[in-house]
Design a protein around this motif. Structure first.
Motif, PDB file in Angstrom:
ATOM      1  N   GLU A 218       0.807  -1.226   0.000  1.00  0.00           N
ATOM      2  CA  GLU A 218       0.000   0.000   0.000  1.00  0.00           C
ATOM      3  C   GLU A 218       0.836   1.270   0.000  1.00  0.00           C
TER       4      GLU A 218
ATOM      5  N   SER B 210      -2.707   1.883  -4.852  1.00  0.00           N
ATOM      6  CA  SER B 210      -4.142   1.748  -5.139  1.00  0.00           C
ATOM      7  C   SER B 210      -4.475   0.321  -5.566  1.00  0.00           C
TER       8      SER B 210
ATOM      9  N   ARG C 209      -4.693  -1.776  -2.375  1.00  0.00           N
ATOM     10  CA  ARG C 209      -5.982  -1.598  -1.692  1.00  0.00           C
ATOM     11  C   ARG C 209      -7.082  -2.373  -2.423  1.00  0.00           C
ATOM     12  N   PHE C 210      -7.041  -2.385  -3.741  1.00  0.00           N
ATOM     13  CA  PHE C 210      -8.013  -3.143  -4.531  1.00  0.00           C
ATOM     14  C   PHE C 210      -7.912  -4.642  -4.217  1.00  0.00           C
TER      15      PHE C 210
ATOM     16  N   LYS D  31      -6.444  -6.234  -1.737  1.00  0.00           N
ATOM     17  CA  LYS D  31      -6.690  -6.540  -0.324  1.00  0.00           C
ATOM     18  C   LYS D  31      -8.183  -6.477   0.014  1.00  0.00           C
ATOM     19  N   ARG D  32      -8.906  -5.580  -0.647  1.00  0.00           N
ATOM     20  CA  ARG D  32     -10.347  -5.457  -0.402  1.00  0.00           C
ATOM     21  C   ARG D  32     -11.083  -6.766  -0.703  1.00  0.00           C
ATOM     22  N   PHE D  33     -10.545  -7.558  -1.616  1.00  0.00           N
ATOM     23  CA  PHE D  33     -11.168  -8.818  -2.007  1.00  0.00           C
ATOM     24  C   PHE D  33     -10.549 -10.039  -1.316  1.00  0.00           C
TER      25      PHE D  33
ATOM     26  N   HIS E 109      -3.671 -10.963   0.590  1.00  0.00           N
ATOM     27  CA  HIS E 109      -2.858 -10.267   1.583  1.00  0.00           C
ATOM     28  C   HIS E 109      -1.428 -10.796   1.559  1.00  0.00           C
TER      29      HIS E 109
ATOM     30  N   ASP F 261     -12.433 -14.011  -1.601  1.00  0.00           N
ATOM     31  CA  ASP F 261     -13.768 -13.891  -1.017  1.00  0.00           C
ATOM     32  C   ASP F 261     -14.872 -14.364  -1.967  1.00  0.00           C
TER      33      ASP F 261
ATOM     34  N   ARG G   4     -15.663 -13.207  -4.982  1.00  0.00           N
ATOM     35  CA  ARG G   4     -16.050 -12.255  -6.021  1.00  0.00           C
ATOM     36  C   ARG G   4     -15.090 -12.355  -7.208  1.00  0.00           C
TER      37      ARG G   4
END
Length: 112
Positions: A24, A31, A34-35, A37-39, A42, A85, A87
């Motif tokens: 990050e 960016s 962050r994209f 990691k949001r899903f 890690h 996740d 998606r």
């Protein structure tokens, strides 16, 4: 668009994961980190993202190739990537082809 000669192999430098796509604080990769990691990707499991990216060219659409003024050939793919996740957002991946016909990961760009 027709597919070019298919690469002999696909590779991804691990530093592209932990030092770029999941970092990050990286100027260009922040960016993207962050994209991803949001899903659910890690740093604790970098192979998970590596595997998903290596699968991307064979499971999505080839959209074109570019040739730089130096003669570098890059292949571009777009389509869904399965996230931890469950998606499946769309991304674009870019791969550089070396003189021996091997593909090397360049970058991934979120499209959604």
């Amino acid at each position: 668009m027709s597919r070019p000669d298919w690469p002999r192999s696909w590779s991804l430098d691990p530093r592209k994961i932990d030092g770029y796509l999941l970092d990050e604080s990286h100027i260009e990769g922040g960016s993207k980190a962050r994209f991803f990691k949001r899903f659910g990707f890690h740093l604790g499991e970098p192979l998970s993202l590596s595997s998903a990216l290596l699968d991307h060219p064979t499971e999505t659409s080839f959209v074109g190739e570019t040739v730089s003024t130096r003669g570098d050939v890059k292949l571009i793919f777009e389509g869904a990537i399965i996230m931890p996740d469950g998606r499946a957002p769309r991304i674009r991946t870019v791969w550089r082809i070396d003189a021996k016909g091997h593909a090397h990961f360049v970058t991934a760009v979120p499209m959604t």
